[in-house]
Design a protein around this motif. Structure first.
Motif, PDB file in Angstrom:
ATOM      1  N   GLU A  40       0.877  -1.175   0.000  1.00 51.21           N
ATOM      2  CA  GLU A  40       0.000   0.000   0.000  1.00 51.21           C
ATOM      3  C   GLU A  40       0.908   1.216   0.000  1.00 51.21           C
ATOM      4  OE1 GLU A  40      -3.401   1.992   2.854  1.00 51.21           O
ATOM      5  OE2 GLU A  40      -2.952  -0.149   3.038  1.00 51.21           O
ATOM      6  N   VAL A  41       0.637   2.157  -0.888  1.00 52.34           N
ATOM      7  CA  VAL A  41       1.484   3.342  -0.999  1.00 52.34           C
ATOM      8  C   VAL A  41       0.658   4.615  -0.895  1.00 52.34           C
ATOM      9  CG1 VAL A  41       3.243   2.218  -2.420  1.00 52.34           C
ATOM     10  CG2 VAL A  41       1.347   3.377  -3.527  1.00 52.34           C
ATOM     11  N   LYS A  42       1.321   5.678  -0.503  1.00 53.77           N
ATOM     12  CA  LYS A  42       0.745   7.027  -0.522  1.00 53.77           C
ATOM     13  C   LYS A  42       1.498   7.762  -1.628  1.00 53.77           C
ATOM     14  CE  LYS A  42       0.057  11.046   2.415  1.00 53.77           C
ATOM     15  NZ  LYS A  42       0.245  11.603   3.754  1.00 53.77           N
ATOM     16  N   TYR A  43       0.764   8.447  -2.507  1.00 55.48           N
ATOM     17  CA  TYR A  43       1.406   9.065  -3.666  1.00 55.48           C
ATOM     18  C   TYR A  43       0.787  10.422  -3.983  1.00 55.48           C
ATOM     19  CZ  TYR A  43      -2.748   7.402  -6.076  1.00 55.48           C
ATOM     20  OH  TYR A  43      -4.045   7.185  -6.449  1.00 55.48           O
ATOM     21  N   LEU A  58       3.570   2.448   2.580  1.00 51.06           N
ATOM     22  CA  LEU A  58       2.881   2.457   3.864  1.00 51.06           C
ATOM     23  C   LEU A  58       2.958   1.113   4.571  1.00 51.06           C
ATOM     24  CD1 LEU A  58      -0.314   4.501   2.934  1.00 51.06           C
ATOM     25  CD2 LEU A  58       1.778   5.311   4.034  1.00 51.06           C
ATOM     26  N   ARG A  59       2.653   0.025   3.836  1.00 53.72           N
ATOM     27  CA  ARG A  59       2.697  -1.300   4.454  1.00 53.72           C
ATOM     28  C   ARG A  59       2.608  -2.389   3.398  1.00 53.72           C
ATOM     29  NH1 ARG A  59      -3.277  -2.787   6.529  1.00 53.72           N
ATOM     30  NH2 ARG A  59      -4.423  -1.544   5.030  1.00 53.72           N
ATOM     31  N   TRP A  60       3.129  -3.563   3.753  1.00 54.64           N
ATOM     32  CA  TRP A  60       2.948  -4.746   2.932  1.00 54.64           C
ATOM     33  C   TRP A  60       1.522  -5.229   3.086  1.00 54.64           C
ATOM     34  CZ3 TRP A  60       6.512  -6.038  -0.483  1.00 54.64           C
ATOM     35  CH2 TRP A  60       7.817  -5.624  -0.272  1.00 54.64           C
ATOM     36  N   ARG A  61       0.952  -5.806   2.039  1.00 51.35           N
ATOM     37  CA  ARG A  61      -0.415  -6.309   2.079  1.00 51.35           C
ATOM     38  C   ARG A  61      -0.443  -7.803   1.754  1.00 51.35           C
ATOM     39  NH1 ARG A  61      -4.770  -2.741   2.160  1.00 51.35           N
ATOM     40  NH2 ARG A  61      -5.802  -4.740   2.514  1.00 51.35           N
ATOM     41  N   PRO A  62      -0.064  -8.674   2.716  1.00 49.03           N
ATOM     42  CA  PRO A  62      -0.100 -10.110   2.457  1.00 49.03           C
ATOM     43  C   PRO A  62      -1.529 -10.645   2.292  1.00 49.03           C
ATOM     44  CG  PRO A  62       0.460  -9.682   4.747  1.00 49.03           C
ATOM     45  CD  PRO A  62       0.426  -8.354   4.047  1.00 49.03           C
TER      46      PRO A  62
END
Length: 90
Positions: A40-43, A58-62
């Motif tokens: 997950e990214v912020k752009y 932001l975080r990995w999304r398993p």
């Protein structure tokens, strides 16, 4: 007349004698990656299918499969016309 001082570039170095910007020799090619993981990214924005400006992981999304994630999901602001920007009251 007073002599103008040299203008300092990045890291306080002088730009005197340089004909090209510091980034002129950077490799700006795009290398596609294998699609295996989801993050997950912020752009700020995208252009031609690429993230532009600052992009922050932001975080990995398993919990997500790669097939669930597409560029169609991205929120893109509608660009304001120049007349809208110049006539803005603020």
């Amino acid at each position: 007349m007073t002599r103008m001082g040299r203008r300092a570039g990045p890291r306080g170095r002088s730009n005197a004698g340089r004909s090209k910007p510091l980034s002129a020799n950077k490799d700006h090619s795009w290398v596609p990656l294998r699609i295996e993981k989801v993050v997950e990214v912020k752009y700020g924005s995208t252009l031609n299918g690429r993230f532009r400006e600052v992009t922050k992981l932001l975080r990995w999304r398993p919990d997500k499969d790669v097939t669930q994630c597409t560029f169609d999901q991205l929120d893109e602001p509608v660009p304001a016309g120049l007349d809208t920007v110049l006539n803005a009251k603020g």
